[in-house]
Design a protein around this motif. Structure first.
Motif, PDB file in Angstrom:
ATOM      1  N   LYS A  72      -8.395   3.168   2.173  1.00 51.48           N
ATOM      2  CA  LYS A  72      -7.490   3.982   3.008  1.00 51.48           C
ATOM      3  C   LYS A  72      -6.046   3.818   2.543  1.00 51.48           C
ATOM      4  O   LYS A  72      -5.313   4.794   2.424  1.00 51.48           O
ATOM      5  N   TYR A  73      -5.654   2.575   2.295  1.00 48.01           N
ATOM      6  CA  TYR A  73      -4.285   2.308   1.850  1.00 48.01           C
ATOM      7  C   TYR A  73      -4.042   2.933   0.477  1.00 48.01           C
ATOM      8  O   TYR A  73      -2.987   3.523   0.228  1.00 48.01           O
ATOM      9  N   MET A  74      -5.031   2.821  -0.409  1.00 46.79           N
ATOM     10  CA  MET A  74      -4.905   3.373  -1.755  1.00 46.79           C
ATOM     11  C   MET A  74      -4.678   4.884  -1.699  1.00 46.79           C
ATOM     12  O   MET A  74      -3.799   5.410  -2.387  1.00 46.79           O
ATOM     13  N   ALA A  75      -5.435   5.574  -0.851  1.00 37.09           N
ATOM     14  CA  ALA A  75      -5.273   7.029  -0.724  1.00 37.09           C
ATOM     15  C   ALA A  75      -3.916   7.378  -0.109  1.00 37.09           C
ATOM     16  O   ALA A  75      -3.241   8.305  -0.568  1.00 37.09           O
ATOM     17  N   LYS A  76      -3.520   6.628   0.900  1.00 41.59           N
ATOM     18  CA  LYS A  76      -2.253   6.893   1.585  1.00 41.59           C
ATOM     19  C   LYS A  76      -1.060   6.726   0.638  1.00 41.59           C
ATOM     20  O   LYS A  76      -0.116   7.522   0.658  1.00 41.59           O
ATOM     21  N   GLU A  77      -1.113   5.693  -0.196  1.00 42.94           N
ATOM     22  CA  GLU A  77       0.013   5.398  -1.100  1.00 42.94           C
ATOM     23  C   GLU A  77      -0.156   6.005  -2.489  1.00 42.94           C
ATOM     24  O   GLU A  77       0.637   5.745  -3.375  1.00 42.94           O
ATOM     25  N   LYS A  78      -1.218   6.790  -2.670  1.00 43.45           N
ATOM     26  CA  LYS A  78      -1.477   7.526  -3.912  1.00 43.45           C
ATOM     27  C   LYS A  78      -1.688   6.621  -5.131  1.00 43.45           C
ATOM     28  O   LYS A  78      -1.255   6.934  -6.238  1.00 43.45           O
ATOM     29  N   TYR A  79      -2.380   5.497  -4.915  1.00 42.89           N
ATOM     30  CA  TYR A  79      -2.795   4.656  -6.033  1.00 42.89           C
ATOM     31  C   TYR A  79      -4.096   5.223  -6.582  1.00 42.89           C
ATOM     32  O   TYR A  79      -4.875   5.855  -5.863  1.00 42.89           O
ATOM     33  N   LYS A  80      -4.355   4.985  -7.877  1.00 42.19           N
ATOM     34  CA  LYS A  80      -5.570   5.517  -8.500  1.00 42.19           C
ATOM     35  C   LYS A  80      -6.726   4.524  -8.479  1.00 42.19           C
ATOM     36  O   LYS A  80      -7.883   4.930  -8.443  1.00 42.19           O
ATOM     37  N   SER A  81      -6.428   3.248  -8.541  1.00 38.76           N
ATOM     38  CA  SER A  81      -7.492   2.248  -8.546  1.00 38.76           C
ATOM     39  C   SER A  81      -6.956   0.926  -8.000  1.00 38.76           C
ATOM     40  O   SER A  81      -5.749   0.765  -7.801  1.00 38.76           O
ATOM     41  N   TYR A  82      -7.881   0.008  -7.790  1.00 44.31           N
ATOM     42  CA  TYR A  82      -7.493  -1.316  -7.303  1.00 44.31           C
ATOM     43  C   TYR A  82      -8.440  -2.368  -7.850  1.00 44.31           C
ATOM     44  O   TYR A  82      -9.546  -2.067  -8.296  1.00 44.31           O
ATOM     45  N   LYS A  83      -7.990  -3.591  -7.814  1.00 47.25           N
ATOM     46  CA  LYS A  83      -8.807  -4.734  -8.198  1.00 47.25           C
ATOM     47  C   LYS A  83      -8.508  -5.854  -7.216  1.00 47.25           C
ATOM     48  O   LYS A  83      -7.337  -6.153  -6.950  1.00 47.25           O
ATOM     49  N   ILE A  84      -9.561  -6.454  -6.665  1.00 49.70           N
ATOM     50  CA  ILE A  84      -9.364  -7.605  -5.784  1.00 49.70           C
ATOM     51  C   ILE A  84      -9.159  -8.819  -6.681  1.00 49.70           C
ATOM     52  O   ILE A  84     -10.063  -9.231  -7.407  1.00 49.70           O
ATOM     53  N   ALA A  85      -7.947  -9.367  -6.642  1.00 55.59           N
ATOM     54  CA  ALA A  85      -7.600 -10.491  -7.492  1.00 55.59           C
ATOM     55  C   ALA A  85      -8.040 -11.826  -6.890  1.00 55.59           C
ATOM     56  O   ALA A  85      -8.318 -12.780  -7.622  1.00 55.59           O
ATOM     57  N   ASP A  86      -8.123 -11.873  -5.555  1.00 55.46           N
ATOM     58  CA  ASP A  86      -8.480 -13.135  -4.900  1.00 55.46           C
ATOM     59  C   ASP A  86      -8.964 -12.854  -3.480  1.00 55.46           C
ATOM     60  O   ASP A  86      -8.541 -11.868  -2.866  1.00 55.46           O
ATOM     61  N   ARG A  87      -9.826 -13.730  -2.994  1.00 56.12           N
ATOM     62  CA  ARG A  87     -10.262 -13.686  -1.592  1.00 56.12           C
ATOM     63  C   ARG A  87     -10.228 -15.119  -1.086  1.00 56.12           C
ATOM     64  O   ARG A  87     -10.821 -16.011  -1.677  1.00 56.12           O
ATOM     65  N   ARG A  88      -9.520 -15.316   0.018  1.00 57.27           N
ATOM     66  CA  ARG A  88      -9.348 -16.655   0.594  1.00 57.27           C
ATOM     67  C   ARG A  88      -9.788 -16.631   2.042  1.00 57.27           C
ATOM     68  O   ARG A  88      -9.499 -15.697   2.776  1.00 57.27           O
TER      69      ARG A  88
END
Length: 104
Positions: A72-88
């Protein structure tokens, strides 16, 4: 004064316990409580998302909700892709924090 038949009382008790137990065992996950992701000041286009969990919800449920919030955030801010760098994982309050790098 009228009372319940003897067999009805245990049935009511069992029904109440079943209802309470099912609600507890189902656990709950609520995405972000309306909190916006937090920008990482050191890395451009990187944000932290907190996914709050409870009960018996675990990392799989948190991952599913994180994916929804991130997309949702990616679409709202017009990013094309994402990568989860870390999960804590954080115990109190119980949440998973995802560090996500976006690309345009």
């Amino acid at each position: 004064m009228q009372t319940s038949p003897p067999l009805l009382r245990p049935a009511i008790l069992v029904a109440c316990l079943a209802l309470l137990t099912s609600g507890f065992l189902a656990g709950c996950t609520t995405a972000t409580y309306g909190q916006d992701p937090v920008r990482d000041e050191k890395v451009a286009n990187q944000f932290q998302f907190k996914i709050y969990v409870g009960g018996f919800s675990g990392p799989d449920t948190a991952d599913k909700n994180a994916k929804v919030e991130i997309e949702k955030y990616m679409a709202k801010e017009k990013y094309k892709s994402y990568k989860i760098a870390d999960r804590r994982y954080n115990l109190l309050p119980e949440y998973y924090e995802y560090t996500v790098a976006f690309t345009r």
